[in-house]
Design an enzyme around this catalytic site. Structure first.
Site, PDB file in Angstrom:
ATOM      1  N   LYS A  51       0.828  -1.225   0.000  1.00 14.46           N
ATOM      2  CA  LYS A  51       0.000   0.000   0.000  1.00 14.46           C
ATOM      3  C   LYS A  51       0.857   1.266   0.000  1.00 14.46           C
ATOM      4  O   LYS A  51       0.753   2.115   0.883  1.00 14.46           O
ATOM      5  CB  LYS A  51      -0.980   0.014   1.182  1.00 14.46           C
ATOM      6  CG  LYS A  51      -1.968  -1.147   1.184  1.00 14.46           C
ATOM      7  CD  LYS A  51      -3.053  -0.959   2.236  1.00 14.46           C
ATOM      8  CE  LYS A  51      -4.051  -2.096   2.273  1.00 14.46           C
ATOM      9  NZ  LYS A  51      -3.537  -3.338   2.889  1.00 14.46           N
ATOM     10  N   PHE A  52       1.667   1.402  -1.029  1.00 12.43           N
ATOM     11  CA  PHE A  52       2.473   2.623  -1.190  1.00 12.43           C
ATOM     12  C   PHE A  52       1.541   3.831  -1.219  1.00 12.43           C
ATOM     13  O   PHE A  52       0.416   3.743  -1.739  1.00 12.43           O
ATOM     14  CB  PHE A  52       3.267   2.563  -2.497  1.00 12.43           C
ATOM     15  CG  PHE A  52       4.360   1.535  -2.501  1.00 12.43           C
ATOM     16  CD1 PHE A  52       5.570   1.792  -1.877  1.00 12.43           C
ATOM     17  CD2 PHE A  52       4.182   0.307  -3.123  1.00 12.43           C
ATOM     18  CE1 PHE A  52       6.590   0.842  -1.875  1.00 12.43           C
ATOM     19  CE2 PHE A  52       5.194  -0.651  -3.132  1.00 12.43           C
ATOM     20  CZ  PHE A  52       6.398  -0.382  -2.509  1.00 12.43           C
ATOM     21  N   ALA A  53       2.022   4.957  -0.677  1.00 11.96           N
ATOM     22  CA  ALA A  53       1.145   6.133  -0.620  1.00 11.96           C
ATOM     23  C   ALA A  53       1.945   7.435  -0.575  1.00 11.96           C
ATOM     24  O   ALA A  53       1.534   8.389   0.075  1.00 11.96           O
ATOM     25  CB  ALA A  53       0.235   6.033   0.605  1.00 11.96           C
TER      26      ALA A  53
HETATM   27  O1  S5P Z   1      -9.428  -2.777   2.005  1.00 14.94           O
HETATM   28  C1  S5P Z   1      -8.648  -3.631   2.327  1.00 14.94           C
HETATM   29  C2  S5P Z   1      -7.459  -3.841   1.622  1.00 14.94           C
HETATM   30  C3  S5P Z   1      -6.618  -4.878   2.006  1.00 14.94           C
HETATM   31  S1  S5P Z   1      -5.292  -5.249   0.983  1.00 14.94           S
HETATM   32  N1  S5P Z   1      -8.916  -4.446   3.388  1.00 14.94           N
HETATM   33  C4  S5P Z   1      -8.079  -5.446   3.785  1.00 14.94           C
HETATM   34  O2  S5P Z   1      -8.406  -6.167   4.731  1.00 14.94           O
HETATM   35  N2  S5P Z   1      -6.873  -5.643   3.125  1.00 14.94           N
HETATM   36  C5  S5P Z   1      -5.899  -6.662   3.587  1.00 14.94           C
HETATM   37  O3  S5P Z   1      -6.482  -7.943   3.463  1.00 14.94           O
HETATM   38  C6  S5P Z   1      -5.464  -6.532   5.038  1.00 14.94           C
HETATM   39  O4  S5P Z   1      -4.297  -5.741   5.151  1.00 14.94           O
HETATM   40  C7  S5P Z   1      -5.215  -7.967   5.457  1.00 14.94           C
HETATM   41  O5  S5P Z   1      -3.884  -8.322   5.124  1.00 14.94           O
HETATM   42  C8  S5P Z   1      -6.146  -8.775   4.582  1.00 14.94           C
HETATM   43  C9  S5P Z   1      -7.444  -9.196   5.268  1.00 14.94           C
HETATM   44  O6  S5P Z   1      -7.200 -10.073   6.317  1.00 14.94           O
HETATM   45  P1  S5P Z   1      -8.363 -10.855   7.093  1.00 14.94           P
HETATM   46  O7  S5P Z   1      -7.635 -11.586   8.163  1.00 14.94           O
HETATM   47  O8  S5P Z   1      -9.331  -9.844   7.624  1.00 14.94           O
HETATM   48  O9  S5P Z   1      -8.997 -11.780   6.075  1.00 14.94           O
END
Ligand code: S5P
Length: 266
Positions: free
Chosen positions: A93-95
């Site tokens: 997630k570069f920003a």
């Molecule tokens: O909007 C987002 C974008 C991302 S990349 N919501 C997210 O949850 N993620 C990522 O997806 C988050 O950083 C984590 O690594 C993963 C979700 O993990 P979980 O354990 O909730 O399934």
């Protein structure tokens, strides 16, 4: 529409080698499952990879949470990605501005560009972030996703912001930007084939105590028209070690694939 095309038939619509390889893997392994491995040491990461690697098209990492990250670990992950046939997605997630992300992508202790096939960026700094990242990643055959939407409650990536993200990707072209993190297919006109990857997935709807919101594989693939389900705690969080994780990954793989097969018949 894109949602009625097979993953395999979409390979030829892409020029980026990582996008092509992903679609080929999805077709070959009958998997639209990406496992998100959010654990904090390399031994645990590799144990999960051994457990679920054969079930997934992609492994997603957060390299900056791994206490003992090393280039030897990165080499090992790359070896597994060849042996078990998956794409490595570093969820960085570069920003920041273009010049800064060049260094963040290429250098530092993580040297992300040297091992991650795919990474992602917030569009908030403007198109310079794409210019910066592509100057490093494109010569290596890497690919980028833009975060057009998020799964967490109260996030600001909605409406006009999402539309402008899509516009930014279109203007950059699909040489390096190959798709989005999004909750639904955000390209209403569907002039181009974009990959849609969706986190916030569980076998039952729900959430956590910090704003995460879960939808099912069926919601995501069939109803929202996305391409890849991203599952973290739903898989690596099960008790019972490697075999239990493999069995859980198989449940998600099957649910995601059945939703896709149903979508093709619509
Ligand atoms: O909007 C987002 C974008 C991302 S990349 N919501 C997210 O949850 N993620 C990522 O997806 C988050 O950083 C984590 O690594 C993963 C979700 O993990 P979980 O354990 O909730 O399934």
């Amino acid at each position: 529409p894109t949602t009625l095309k097979t993953y395999g038939s979409r390979v030829s619509l892409h020029s980026n080698p990582t996008a092509k390889r992903l679609l080929e893997i999805m077709e070959r392994k009958q998997s639209n499952l990406c496992v998100s491995i959010d654990v904090t040491n390399t031994a645990e990461v590799l144990e999960i990879v051994r457990g679920v690697g054969s079930k997934v098209c992609m492994v997603k990492t957060h390299a900056d949470i791994i206490s003992d990250f090393s280039s030897a670990f990165a080499d090992e992950l790359v070896r597994f990605s060849k042996e078990l046939d998956f794409i490595i997605f570093e969820d960085r997630k570069f920003a920041d501005i273009g010049n800064t992300v060049v260094h963040q992508y290429q250098s530092g202790p993580l040297a992300i560009a040297s091992w991650a096939h795919l990474t992602n960026a917030h569009p908030i700094p403007g198109p310079g972030i794409i210019t910066g990242l592509s100057s490093v990643g494109l010569p290596l055959g890497r690919a980028l996703l833009l975060l057009g939407e998020m799964s967490s409650k109260g996030n600001l990536a909605t409406g006009e912001y999402t539309k402008k993200t899509m516009q930014m990707a279109k203007e950059a072209g699909r040489e390096f930007v190959v798709g989005f993190i999004a909750m639904s297919r955000v390209d209403p006109e569907e002039e181009e084939d974009w990959l849609m990857l969706t986190p916030g997935v569980g076998l039952v709807q729900g959430g956590d105590k910090m704003g995460q919101q879960y939808r099912t594989p069926r919601d995501v693939i069939l109803d929202s028209g996305c391409d890849v389900i991203i599952v973290g705690r739903g898989i690596y969080g099960v008790k019972g070690g490697k075999d239990a994780m493999e069995a859980e990954a198989e449940k998600y793989r099957r649910a995601g694939w059945e939703a896709y097969e149903e979508r093709l018949k619509r």
